[in-house]
Design a protein around this motif. Structure first.
Motif, PDB file in Angstrom:
ATOM      1  N   TYR A 194       2.069   1.114  11.953  1.00  0.00           N
ATOM      2  CA  TYR A 194       2.378   1.129  10.525  1.00  0.00           C
ATOM      3  C   TYR A 194       2.536   2.573  10.067  1.00  0.00           C
ATOM      4  O   TYR A 194       1.698   3.433  10.387  1.00  0.00           O
ATOM      5  CB  TYR A 194       1.265   0.445   9.731  1.00  0.00           C
ATOM      6  CG  TYR A 194       1.043  -0.997  10.142  1.00  0.00           C
ATOM      7  CD1 TYR A 194       1.657  -2.037   9.457  1.00  0.00           C
ATOM      8  CD2 TYR A 194       0.238  -1.317  11.245  1.00  0.00           C
ATOM      9  CE1 TYR A 194       1.478  -3.360   9.851  1.00  0.00           C
ATOM     10  CE2 TYR A 194       0.061  -2.635  11.641  1.00  0.00           C
ATOM     11  CZ  TYR A 194       0.677  -3.649  10.937  1.00  0.00           C
ATOM     12  OH  TYR A 194       0.501  -4.956  11.342  1.00  0.00           O
ATOM     13  N   ASP A 195       3.609   2.851   9.340  1.00  0.00           N
ATOM     14  CA  ASP A 195       3.813   4.189   8.807  1.00  0.00           C
ATOM     15  C   ASP A 195       2.960   4.430   7.576  1.00  0.00           C
ATOM     16  O   ASP A 195       2.516   5.547   7.318  1.00  0.00           O
ATOM     17  CB  ASP A 195       5.295   4.405   8.450  1.00  0.00           C
ATOM     18  CG  ASP A 195       6.170   4.507   9.683  1.00  0.00           C
ATOM     19  OD1 ASP A 195       5.630   4.843  10.764  1.00  0.00           O
ATOM     20  OD2 ASP A 195       7.373   4.237   9.580  1.00  0.00           O
ATOM     21  N   GLY A 196       2.719   3.384   6.796  1.00  0.00           N
ATOM     22  CA  GLY A 196       1.907   3.516   5.591  1.00  0.00           C
ATOM     23  C   GLY A 196       0.437   3.265   5.868  1.00  0.00           C
ATOM     24  O   GLY A 196       0.020   2.999   6.995  1.00  0.00           O
ATOM     25  N   GLU A 197      -0.339   3.348   4.807  1.00  0.00           N
ATOM     26  CA  GLU A 197      -1.779   3.130   4.918  1.00  0.00           C
ATOM     27  C   GLU A 197      -2.211   2.249   3.763  1.00  0.00           C
ATOM     28  O   GLU A 197      -1.803   2.446   2.612  1.00  0.00           O
ATOM     29  CB  GLU A 197      -2.524   4.464   4.877  1.00  0.00           C
ATOM     30  CG  GLU A 197      -4.016   4.330   5.107  1.00  0.00           C
ATOM     31  CD  GLU A 197      -4.690   5.684   5.298  1.00  0.00           C
ATOM     32  OE1 GLU A 197      -5.880   5.791   4.948  1.00  0.00           O
ATOM     33  OE2 GLU A 197      -4.022   6.609   5.783  1.00  0.00           O
ATOM     34  N   GLY A 198      -3.041   1.238   4.058  1.00  0.00           N
ATOM     35  CA  GLY A 198      -3.511   0.369   2.994  1.00  0.00           C
ATOM     36  C   GLY A 198      -4.071  -0.920   3.546  1.00  0.00           C
ATOM     37  O   GLY A 198      -4.159  -1.116   4.766  1.00  0.00           O
ATOM     38  N   ALA A 199      -4.457  -1.798   2.624  1.00  0.00           N
ATOM     39  CA  ALA A 199      -5.047  -3.083   2.991  1.00  0.00           C
ATOM     40  C   ALA A 199      -4.311  -4.191   2.250  1.00  0.00           C
ATOM     41  O   ALA A 199      -3.859  -4.010   1.115  1.00  0.00           O
ATOM     42  CB  ALA A 199      -6.534  -3.109   2.676  1.00  0.00           C
ATOM     43  N   LEU A 200      -4.217  -5.345   2.894  1.00  0.00           N
ATOM     44  CA  LEU A 200      -3.482  -6.457   2.337  1.00  0.00           C
ATOM     45  C   LEU A 200      -4.130  -7.748   2.830  1.00  0.00           C
ATOM     46  O   LEU A 200      -4.424  -7.884   4.016  1.00  0.00           O
ATOM     47  CB  LEU A 200      -2.024  -6.391   2.808  1.00  0.00           C
ATOM     48  CG  LEU A 200      -0.938  -7.103   2.020  1.00  0.00           C
ATOM     49  CD1 LEU A 200      -0.830  -6.552   0.602  1.00  0.00           C
ATOM     50  CD2 LEU A 200       0.394  -6.966   2.745  1.00  0.00           C
ATOM     51  N   VAL A 201      -4.360  -8.684   1.900  1.00  0.00           N
ATOM     52  CA  VAL A 201      -4.898  -9.986   2.272  1.00  0.00           C
ATOM     53  C   VAL A 201      -3.753 -11.003   2.229  1.00  0.00           C
ATOM     54  O   VAL A 201      -3.105 -11.188   1.191  1.00  0.00           O
ATOM     55  CB  VAL A 201      -6.039 -10.427   1.345  1.00  0.00           C
ATOM     56  CG1 VAL A 201      -6.526 -11.830   1.733  1.00  0.00           C
ATOM     57  CG2 VAL A 201      -7.194  -9.430   1.414  1.00  0.00           C
ATOM     58  N   LEU A 202      -3.499 -11.641   3.368  1.00  0.00           N
ATOM     59  CA  LEU A 202      -2.388 -12.571   3.515  1.00  0.00           C
ATOM     60  C   LEU A 202      -2.921 -13.991   3.688  1.00  0.00           C
ATOM     61  O   LEU A 202      -3.741 -14.247   4.583  1.00  0.00           O
ATOM     62  CB  LEU A 202      -1.540 -12.211   4.735  1.00  0.00           C
ATOM     63  CG  LEU A 202      -0.969 -10.791   4.767  1.00  0.00           C
ATOM     64  CD1 LEU A 202      -0.310 -10.518   6.116  1.00  0.00           C
ATOM     65  CD2 LEU A 202       0.019 -10.579   3.641  1.00  0.00           C
ATOM     66  N   GLU A 203      -2.471 -14.892   2.830  1.00  0.00           N
ATOM     67  CA  GLU A 203      -2.759 -16.317   2.988  1.00  0.00           C
ATOM     68  C   GLU A 203      -1.566 -16.942   3.710  1.00  0.00           C
ATOM     69  O   GLU A 203      -0.462 -17.017   3.158  1.00  0.00           O
ATOM     70  CB  GLU A 203      -2.942 -16.975   1.621  1.00  0.00           C
ATOM     71  CG  GLU A 203      -3.230 -18.462   1.687  1.00  0.00           C
ATOM     72  CD  GLU A 203      -4.684 -18.770   2.039  1.00  0.00           C
ATOM     73  OE1 GLU A 203      -4.909 -19.727   2.812  1.00  0.00           O
ATOM     74  OE2 GLU A 203      -5.592 -18.069   1.538  1.00  0.00           O
ATOM     75  N   ILE A 204      -1.779 -17.346   4.959  1.00  0.00           N
ATOM     76  CA  ILE A 204      -0.692 -17.876   5.784  1.00  0.00           C
ATOM     77  C   ILE A 204      -0.795 -19.392   5.822  1.00  0.00           C
ATOM     78  O   ILE A 204      -1.825 -19.950   6.214  1.00  0.00           O
ATOM     79  CB  ILE A 204      -0.761 -17.317   7.223  1.00  0.00           C
ATOM     80  CG1 ILE A 204      -0.867 -15.784   7.213  1.00  0.00           C
ATOM     81  CG2 ILE A 204       0.450 -17.785   8.023  1.00  0.00           C
ATOM     82  CD1 ILE A 204       0.289 -15.085   6.560  1.00  0.00           C
TER      83      ILE A 204
END
Length: 418
Positions: free
Chosen positions: A324-334
Motif C-alpha cells: 500500500y502506498d498510503g497509510e491508514g485503517a479501514l473497516v470493511l463489511e464483506i
C-alpha cells in the motif's frame, strides 16, 4: 430460476469418462462434438481427475468444469496461490438446473480447503460469474494499427539504443521465453504463471486445434548488453488487392520487461514490408503502443472489455499479501452469499506492510466480495462503486480513504487467456 435436478450427478470424472467429458466440452463451446483419439490422449496427459468435474445424467455428460494451480501476482510483486477455473460448460438442453452452481461450489470449497487465496477465470460471458463472488479485476484493450497512417516514413530500420530485434525459432522461444515471462510476471499485478504446457502449445509441440498447425514468426529484442528483454509471436496473412500488398500482422502475444523492448517490437511489427495493418491481440489498458507511433491516431481501439475475474477466498491473506502506498485503517463489511469470505475486517496499512484481522468495530464500507475483487488489484475506484450503489459508505470519507489505500498508479494487466 434454477431448478436443481437430483438425478444429475456432479462429481470428478474417471479415466474411462474422459472421452465423454471431452464430447460435452466440445458441445458446450459449439465445436463439433466428435472426439479423436489424439484429443483423448492429450487431455489424459494433464487432466487432474480430482479437479475435473462432470455433470452426468445417466451415462451422458451434460456439464464440464476444470481447475488447476496458478500463481497470481499482486500489488507490490508478491504472488498468491490461485485456483484457476476453465473449461466451464453446461449443455444447452440442461441450462437453468443448478448444474454450474453445484460444480462451482464443489471446486471453490476444495480450493478454500487447499489454502488457495483466490480463484481466477476469464469470463466468456459477463453476467454469469458475479453470482459466485467473482468480480472483474483487470481489463484488456485490443488495438488495430493502420500502418500507412502511422507516420513511419521511411519505415523504422531498427533500434537506435544499441539493442537489436532478431527472428528466432521455436526452440529459442522454449529456452528464452519462460525466464523472460517470469521476470515480467514478478512485477506486473494481475499477471499469472505460465505452465510448461502453455509454452508447448504456443510453439506447436502440443497442438489442440483441429486445423493444421501454422508456425508463427517469433521476434526477440536483446538490449545493448545482450539481455533478452522482449519477445513476440505473430502471424501474417497473404492478401493482395489490385496488385498491392494488404497483409495483416496479428500478434498472438507480446511481452517485454522494458519500454525500449516494447517499443522495438511494436515498431518492428509496423515496419514489415507488405504489412498494412497490425492487430495487437490482448493488451493492458494502459498499453504504450499508440504513443510509440509518430501518429498515435493510426492506432484505434477495436475491443475494450473486462478480462481477469477474481474470486477472493481468504480476505485476510489477500489484503495482507499486497503493498500500500498510503497509510491508514479501514473497516470493511464483506458480504458473501456463498460464505467463505464474508465478515467484518480491519485493514491497517502502511509503507511497512499491512495487517488484516476480524473485528467488531463499526464498518466504514459495506461491499460484496465481488466488488472487493474489483478494488484489490488497484484497478477500480471505491468512489465510483459508491456512486454506482455497489458499495455503501458507512462513514463519511471512507471511500476516499479506500482509494488512497487500494488504488494504484499503474493499472493491473493479465497477458494470458486460460
Amino acid at each position: 430460476m434454477s431448478r436443481p435436478r437430483p438425478d444429475i450427478d456432479v462429481r470428478p470424472i474417471g479415466e474411462a469418462e474422459i472421452p465423454e467429458w471431452i464430447r460435452a466440452l466440445n458441445t458446450g463451446f459449439l465445436r463439433s462434438p466428435g472426439v479423436s483419439e489424439d484429443e483423448v490422449a492429450d487431455r489424459s496427459s494433464y487432466l487432474e481427475p480430482a479437479r475435473t468435474l462432470g455433470a452426468f445424467e445417466g451415462g451422458r455428460c451434460v456439464g464440464t468444469f476444470r481447475s488447476f494451480d496458478q500463481r497470481l501476482t499482486v500489488v507490490g510483486g508478491a504472488d498468491v496461490p490461485a485456483d484457476a477455473v476453465t473449461n466451464v460448460t453446461v449443455t444447452a438442453t440442461h441450462r437453468r438446473r443448478g448444474i454450474l452452481t453445484r460444480m462451482m461450489a464443489a471446486d471453490l470449497g476444495a480450493a478454500k480447503e487447499r489454502g488457495d487465496v483466490v480463484a481466477t477465470l476469464i469470463a466468456a460471458e459477463y453476467p454469469i460469474y458475479g453470482r459466485y463472488g467473482f468480480g472483474p479485476a483487470t481489463t484488456m484493450t485490443e488495438w488495430t494499427v493502420d500502418v500507412p497512417r502511422a507516420g513511419l516514413d521511411p519505415r523504422w530500420a531498427g533500434p537506435e539504443d544499441g539493442g537489436r530485434v532478431d527472428l528466432v525459432d521455436r526452440e529459442d522461444v522454449t529456452k528464452l521465453g519462460p525466464e523472460l515471462h517470469e521476470r515480467l510476471r514478478r512485477r506486473l499485478p494481475g499477471a499469472v504463471s505460465r505452465t510448461e504446457r502453455w509454452w508447448q502449445i504456443e510453439t506447436g509441440a502440443v497442438h489442440l486445434d483441429r486445423a493444421p498447425w501454422v508456425e508463427p514468426f517469433y521476434a526477440v529484442y536483446r538490449s545493448a548488453t545482450g539481455e533478452v528483454e522482449g519477445m513476440a509471436a505473430y502471424r501474417c496473412d497473404e492478401v493482395w488487392e489490385d496488385k498491392q500488398p494488404a497483409e495483416t500482422a496479428t500478434v498472438r502475444w507480446l511481452i517485454a520487461t522494458t519500454p525500449a523492448a516494447e517499443r522495438a517490437l511494436w515498431l518492428h511489427l509496423c515496419s514489415i514490408d507488405w504489412v498494412t495493418k497490425v492487430r495487437s491481440g490482448w493488451r493492458g489498458p494502459e498499453d504504450l503502443l499508440p504513443l510509440f507511433l509518430p501518429d498515435p491516431r493510426a492506432a484505434r481501439i477495436t475491443t475494450q472489455a473486462d478480462w481477469l475475474w477474481v474470486r477472493i477466498l481468504d480476505v485476510v491473506r489477500a489484503l495482507q499479501a499486497r503493498t500500500y502506498d498510503g497509510e491508514g485503517a479501514l473497516v470493511l463489511e464483506i458480504t458473501d452469499r456463498a460464505g467463505p469470505a464474508g465478515g467484518r475486517y480491519l485493514l491497517e496499512a502502511g509503507a511497512d506492510g499491512a495487517s488484516c484481522t476480524a473485528t467488531t468495530r463499526a464498518a466504514d464500507l459495506t461491499l460484496d466480495v465481488g466488488d472487493l475483487a474489483r478494488l484489490w488489484l488497484g484497478d477500480e475506484s471505491a468512489a465510483r462503486l459508491i456512486a454506482l450503489g455497489r458499495v455503501r459508505e458507512e462513514r463519511a470519507g471512507a471511500g476516499r480513504m479506500a482509494d488512497a489505500l487500494l488504488r494504484t498508479p499503474g493499472r493491473p494487466w493479465c497477458p494470458d487467456m486460460f
